[in-house]
Design a protein around this motif. Structure first.
Motif, PDB file in Angstrom:
ATOM      1  N   THR A 229     -11.104  11.196  17.252  1.00 30.94           N
ATOM      2  CA  THR A 229     -11.452  11.551  18.628  1.00 30.94           C
ATOM      3  C   THR A 229     -10.353  11.019  19.545  1.00 30.94           C
ATOM      4  OG1 THR A 229     -13.774  11.461  18.041  1.00 30.94           O
ATOM      5  CG2 THR A 229     -13.256  11.368  20.395  1.00 30.94           C
ATOM      6  N   GLY A 230      -9.759  11.942  20.301  1.00 27.04           N
ATOM      7  CA  GLY A 230      -8.580  11.607  21.093  1.00 27.04           C
ATOM      8  C   GLY A 230      -8.870  10.741  22.309  1.00 27.04           C
ATOM      9  N   GLN A 231      -7.799  10.203  22.859  1.00 20.93           N
ATOM     10  CA  GLN A 231      -7.784   9.401  24.081  1.00 20.93           C
ATOM     11  C   GLN A 231      -8.752   8.219  24.075  1.00 20.93           C
ATOM     12  OE1 GLN A 231      -8.060  12.744  26.874  1.00 20.93           O
ATOM     13  NE2 GLN A 231      -5.834  12.751  26.987  1.00 20.93           N
ATOM     14  N   PRO A 232      -8.744   7.463  22.980  1.00 16.98           N
ATOM     15  CA  PRO A 232      -9.543   6.231  22.968  1.00 16.98           C
ATOM     16  C   PRO A 232      -8.778   5.142  23.729  1.00 16.98           C
ATOM     17  CG  PRO A 232      -8.281   6.366  20.943  1.00 16.98           C
ATOM     18  CD  PRO A 232      -7.936   7.597  21.749  1.00 16.98           C
ATOM     19  N   GLU A 233      -9.464   4.077  24.069  1.00 16.70           N
ATOM     20  CA  GLU A 233      -8.701   2.910  24.543  1.00 16.70           C
ATOM     21  C   GLU A 233      -8.555   1.979  23.344  1.00 16.70           C
ATOM     22  OE1 GLU A 233      -8.698   1.001  28.501  1.00 16.70           O
ATOM     23  OE2 GLU A 233      -9.621  -0.672  27.426  1.00 16.70           O
ATOM     24  N   LEU A 234      -7.347   1.879  22.820  1.00 13.17           N
ATOM     25  CA  LEU A 234      -7.122   0.943  21.713  1.00 13.17           C
ATOM     26  C   LEU A 234      -6.992  -0.458  22.291  1.00 13.17           C
ATOM     27  CD1 LEU A 234      -4.510   2.892  19.502  1.00 13.17           C
ATOM     28  CD2 LEU A 234      -7.010   2.967  19.406  1.00 13.17           C
ATOM     29  N   ARG A 235      -7.571  -1.416  21.565  1.00 15.78           N
ATOM     30  CA  ARG A 235      -7.521  -2.813  22.034  1.00 15.78           C
ATOM     31  C   ARG A 235      -6.740  -3.649  21.034  1.00 15.78           C
ATOM     32  NH1 ARG A 235      -9.202  -4.491  26.361  1.00 15.78           N
ATOM     33  NH2 ARG A 235     -10.419  -3.070  27.613  1.00 15.78           N
ATOM     34  N   GLY A 236      -5.886  -4.530  21.535  1.00 15.98           N
ATOM     35  CA  GLY A 236      -5.088  -5.400  20.666  1.00 15.98           C
ATOM     36  C   GLY A 236      -5.967  -6.146  19.669  1.00 15.98           C
ATOM     37  N   GLN A 237      -5.456  -6.355  18.473  1.00 17.42           N
ATOM     38  CA  GLN A 237      -6.228  -6.978  17.387  1.00 17.42           C
ATOM     39  C   GLN A 237      -5.415  -8.077  16.708  1.00 17.42           C
ATOM     40  OE1 GLN A 237      -9.458  -5.973  16.472  1.00 17.42           O
ATOM     41  NE2 GLN A 237      -9.241  -4.805  18.359  1.00 17.42           N
ATOM     42  N   ASP A 238      -6.097  -8.892  15.916  1.00 21.61           N
ATOM     43  CA  ASP A 238      -5.409  -9.797  14.995  1.00 21.61           C
ATOM     44  C   ASP A 238      -5.256  -9.058  13.670  1.00 21.61           C
ATOM     45  OD1 ASP A 238      -5.470 -11.645  16.966  1.00 21.61           O
ATOM     46  OD2 ASP A 238      -6.973 -12.957  16.039  1.00 21.61           O
ATOM     47  N   VAL A 239      -4.050  -8.992  13.169  1.00 17.58           N
ATOM     48  CA  VAL A 239      -3.801  -8.284  11.902  1.00 17.58           C
ATOM     49  C   VAL A 239      -3.200  -9.264  10.894  1.00 17.58           C
ATOM     50  CG1 VAL A 239      -2.581  -6.366  10.784  1.00 17.58           C
ATOM     51  CG2 VAL A 239      -3.335  -6.127  13.159  1.00 17.58           C
ATOM     52  N   ALA A 240      -3.866  -9.441   9.764  1.00 14.49           N
ATOM     53  CA  ALA A 240      -3.311 -10.258   8.666  1.00 14.49           C
ATOM     54  C   ALA A 240      -2.792  -9.277   7.620  1.00 14.49           C
ATOM     55  CB  ALA A 240      -4.399 -11.148   8.081  1.00 14.49           C
ATOM     56  N   VAL A 241      -1.487  -9.235   7.476  1.00 18.39           N
ATOM     57  CA  VAL A 241      -0.888  -8.240   6.568  1.00 18.39           C
ATOM     58  C   VAL A 241      -0.972  -8.758   5.125  1.00 18.39           C
ATOM     59  CG1 VAL A 241       1.205  -6.921   6.045  1.00 18.39           C
ATOM     60  CG2 VAL A 241       0.714  -7.585   8.419  1.00 18.39           C
ATOM     61  N   PRO A 242      -1.595  -8.005   4.211  1.00 15.09           N
ATOM     62  CA  PRO A 242      -1.625  -8.453   2.812  1.00 15.09           C
ATOM     63  C   PRO A 242      -0.253  -8.281   2.156  1.00 15.09           C
ATOM     64  CG  PRO A 242      -2.677  -6.300   3.013  1.00 15.09           C
ATOM     65  CD  PRO A 242      -2.259  -6.714   4.406  1.00 15.09           C
ATOM     66  N   ARG A 243      -0.049  -8.896   1.006  1.00 14.79           N
ATOM     67  CA  ARG A 243       1.251  -8.763   0.321  1.00 14.79           C
ATOM     68  C   ARG A 243       1.377  -7.364  -0.273  1.00 14.79           C
ATOM     69  NH1 ARG A 243       3.212 -13.973   0.320  1.00 14.79           N
ATOM     70  NH2 ARG A 243       1.601 -15.577   0.327  1.00 14.79           N
ATOM     71  N   ASP A 244       2.621  -6.907  -0.334  1.00 17.18           N
ATOM     72  CA  ASP A 244       2.904  -5.504  -0.638  1.00 17.18           C
ATOM     73  C   ASP A 244       2.823  -5.214  -2.145  1.00 17.18           C
ATOM     74  OD1 ASP A 244       4.038  -2.933  -0.843  1.00 17.18           O
ATOM     75  OD2 ASP A 244       5.305  -3.293   0.915  1.00 17.18           O
ATOM     76  N   PRO A 245       1.892  -4.318  -2.560  1.00 14.56           N
ATOM     77  CA  PRO A 245       1.811  -3.987  -3.986  1.00 14.56           C
ATOM     78  C   PRO A 245       3.099  -3.338  -4.495  1.00 14.56           C
ATOM     79  CG  PRO A 245       0.372  -2.541  -2.682  1.00 14.56           C
ATOM     80  CD  PRO A 245       0.908  -3.587  -1.748  1.00 14.56           C
ATOM     81  N   SER A 246       3.801  -2.619  -3.592  1.00 15.82           N
ATOM     82  CA  SER A 246       5.036  -1.949  -4.025  1.00 15.82           C
ATOM     83  C   SER A 246       6.143  -2.967  -4.297  1.00 15.82           C
ATOM     84  CB  SER A 246       5.491  -0.956  -2.952  1.00 15.82           C
ATOM     85  OG  SER A 246       4.488   0.024  -2.762  1.00 15.82           O
ATOM     86  N   SER A 247       6.158  -4.074  -3.540  1.00 16.65           N
ATOM     87  CA  SER A 247       7.114  -5.145  -3.848  1.00 16.65           C
ATOM     88  C   SER A 247       6.644  -5.938  -5.062  1.00 16.65           C
ATOM     89  CB  SER A 247       7.279  -6.074  -2.644  1.00 16.65           C
ATOM     90  OG  SER A 247       7.844  -5.361  -1.568  1.00 16.65           O
ATOM     91  N   ALA A 248       5.333  -6.184  -5.157  1.00 12.70           N
ATOM     92  CA  ALA A 248       4.787  -6.933  -6.305  1.00 12.70           C
ATOM     93  C   ALA A 248       5.153  -6.263  -7.624  1.00 12.70           C
ATOM     94  CB  ALA A 248       3.267  -7.036  -6.175  1.00 12.70           C
ATOM     95  N   ALA A 249       5.269  -4.921  -7.590  1.00 14.71           N
ATOM     96  CA  ALA A 249       5.546  -4.186  -8.830  1.00 14.71           C
ATOM     97  C   ALA A 249       6.842  -4.653  -9.497  1.00 14.71           C
ATOM     98  CB  ALA A 249       5.612  -2.694  -8.529  1.00 14.71           C
ATOM     99  N   PHE A 250       7.807  -5.167  -8.722  1.00 12.89           N
ATOM    100  CA  PHE A 250       9.088  -5.569  -9.336  1.00 12.89           C
ATOM    101  C   PHE A 250       8.945  -6.824 -10.186  1.00 12.89           C
ATOM    102  CE2 PHE A 250      10.299  -2.666  -5.961  1.00 12.89           C
ATOM    103  CZ  PHE A 250      11.066  -1.772  -6.697  1.00 12.89           C
ATOM    104  N   PRO A 251       8.464  -7.964  -9.635  1.00 11.23           N
ATOM    105  CA  PRO A 251       8.258  -9.106 -10.537  1.00 11.23           C
ATOM    106  C   PRO A 251       7.240  -8.817 -11.639  1.00 11.23           C
ATOM    107  CG  PRO A 251       7.448  -9.602  -8.307  1.00 11.23           C
ATOM    108  CD  PRO A 251       8.234  -8.330  -8.224  1.00 11.23           C
TER     109      PRO A 251
END
Ligand code: S3P
Length: 447
Positions: A229-251
């Motif tokens: 649904t368009g034109q929402p009011e987005l509100r700032g959030q706290d974001v905890a970024v998980p570790r990247d599975p694509s990077s994990a694939a290398f080790p």
């Protein structure tokens, strides 16, 4: 770096067991989205665990150019003061997205329904990649793109002054295209609908909801229907970024190749639209256990415990392709050490990544003494007891090609060199140190 600087030749030598804890960086897809959604929100977004790779730094710089205040407070800790949906300012200079297809495609979507113009460019790899797949749906909103032939960058996008909502069925399975359409839909009135036949990574949908947008997802015979649904009011959030599975694939794949290895990769996202590689490795016989599964910041995560395993080649289920699309290069390297052949089908999209990854892997593996077959949308790798190695492989401005061959070099008879390891900094800037900490002998070739 990433095609703008000098080449960084690197070399990997056969190594002893890999042991220890591998704390891979934050997820690249979520990091881009956290900055962009933060910029489109009102108030402050606080991010922890942000990937500080060049791709994401380029997106941070772009968000500043569109008027957001983006600040680094400490390693991985960033804040964004956004301008709100429809509040982007017209950038004064060209937006250089470096090596990042995700960065440029998502940002084009985010600005396409605001009455401003912006010119985008990138490095030699990005400027070869198709942008028509994004500019075509953005034109339905009323945006106009003027690029090089074939829709290539550099490209100027003029945002729609009076955007219309859009209903769009994705012609290719691409989370970037899906996300560009959804981000454009934010500033269009009414409902924007995206239909995807095959599920692709769903971080945009999840995060849009987290920032306060209304996003409905429905499964019908034609696929997944996502309604914003368009034109929402987005509100700032706290974001905890998980570790990247694509990077994990290398080790993880390196530990599976190097005898007697035993490593732990903690806190890796297990989002079902991203975990195809781990299921595939288990199908090949990997001793890979997801320990301590939990929820962190709205994403399922687990600690990956992986021990060296004698693997067998398999047919990778093609319907899994979207959930492991970035992991085929390292899987192809690993497959060279498995017993029997590994067949990877339904992977045509690999031809339009940072490089043509089917061709890059096929030519590189051949030069290391591995037998391969390819078609337009498949790659078959014949495993062998010991990969001869001893070659210099062209990384083609592609971080994942460089890392895949450096991992293979840890288990091959003779060292494997890559002509340029500098693109690794786009997604995994601590790769060399992290792998070294596990016992891998990876170095700059001049060292
Ligand atoms: C990404 C989507 C995928 C993936 C890329 C990141 C994203 O690209 O290969 O590394 O964050 O949306 P496509 O959308 O081209 O499949």
């Amino acid at each position: 770096m990433s095609g703008h600087g000098t080449a960084l030749p690197m070399i990997a030598h056969r190594s002893g067991p890999l042991r220890g804890v591998a704390e891979v960086p934050g997820d690249k897809s979520i990091s881009h989205r956290a900055l962009i959604l933060g910029a489109l929100s009102v108030g402050e977004t606080r991010i922890t665990g942000l990937l500080e790779g060049q791709d994401v730094l380029d997106t941070a710089r772009a968000m500043r150019a569109f008027g957001a205040e983006v600040t680094q407070h400490g390693p991985g800790a960033w804040s964004v003061h956004g301008v709100g949906v429809g509040g982007f300012a017209e950038p004064e200079t060209v937006i250089d997205c470096g090596n990042s297809g995700t960065g440029v495609r998502l940002i084009m979507g985010a600005m396409a329904t605001t009455d401003i113009a912006a010119t985008f460019t990138g490095d030699a790899s990005l400027n070869k990649r198709p942008m028509g797949r994004v500019t075509e749906p953005l034109a339905l909103f009323g945006a106009q793109a003027f690029g090089r032939r074939g829709g290539r960058l550099p490209l100027t996008l003029i945002g729609a002054a009076q955007p219309l909502p859009v209903r769009y069925a994705l012609p290719v399975p691409s989370a970037q295209v899906k996300s560009a359409v959804l981000l454009a839909g934010l500033n269009a009135p009414g409902q924007t609908v995206v239909i995807e036949q095959e599920p692709t990574r769903d971080h945009t949908e999840r995060m849009l909801r987290g920032f306060g947008a209304e996003v409905a997802v429905e499964q019908i015979a034609e696929g997944r229907v996502i309604t914003l649904t368009g034109q929402p009011e987005l509100r700032g959030q706290d974001v905890a970024v998980p570790r990247d599975p694509s990077s994990a694939a290398f080790p993880v794949c390196a530990a599976l190749m190097v005898q007697d290895s035993d490593i732990l990769v903690p806190g890796v996202s297990q989002n079902p639209t991203r975990n195809g590689i781990f299921l595939t490795l288990q199908d090949m016989g990997a001793d890979l256990v997801m320990e301590n599964p939990r929820d962190e910041g709205g994403e399922p995560v687990a600690d990956l415990r992986v021990r060296f395993s004698a693997l067998k080649g398999i047919e990778v289920p093609p319907e899994r392709a979207a959930s492991m699309i970035d992991e085929y290069p390292v899987l192809a390297a690993l497959a060279a050490t498995a017993d029997g052949k590994t067949v990877m089908r339904g992977i045509k999209e690999l031809r339009v990544k940072e490089s043509d990854r089917i061709d890059a892997m096929a030519r590189g593996l051949e030069s290391c003494g591995v037998r391969v077959e390819e078609t337009e949308d498949s790659l078959t790798v014949h495993g062998m007891a010991e990969v001869p190695g001893g070659a210099t492989v062209a990384s083609r401005l592609d971080h994942r090609i460089a890392m895949s061959f450096l991992c293979l070099g840890l288990a091959s008879r003779n060292p494997i060199r890559v002509d340029d390891g500098s693109p690794i900094a786009t997604s995994f800037p601590v790769f060399e140190a992290l792998m070294g900490g596990l016992g891998a002998q990876i170095a700059r070739a001049g060292d």
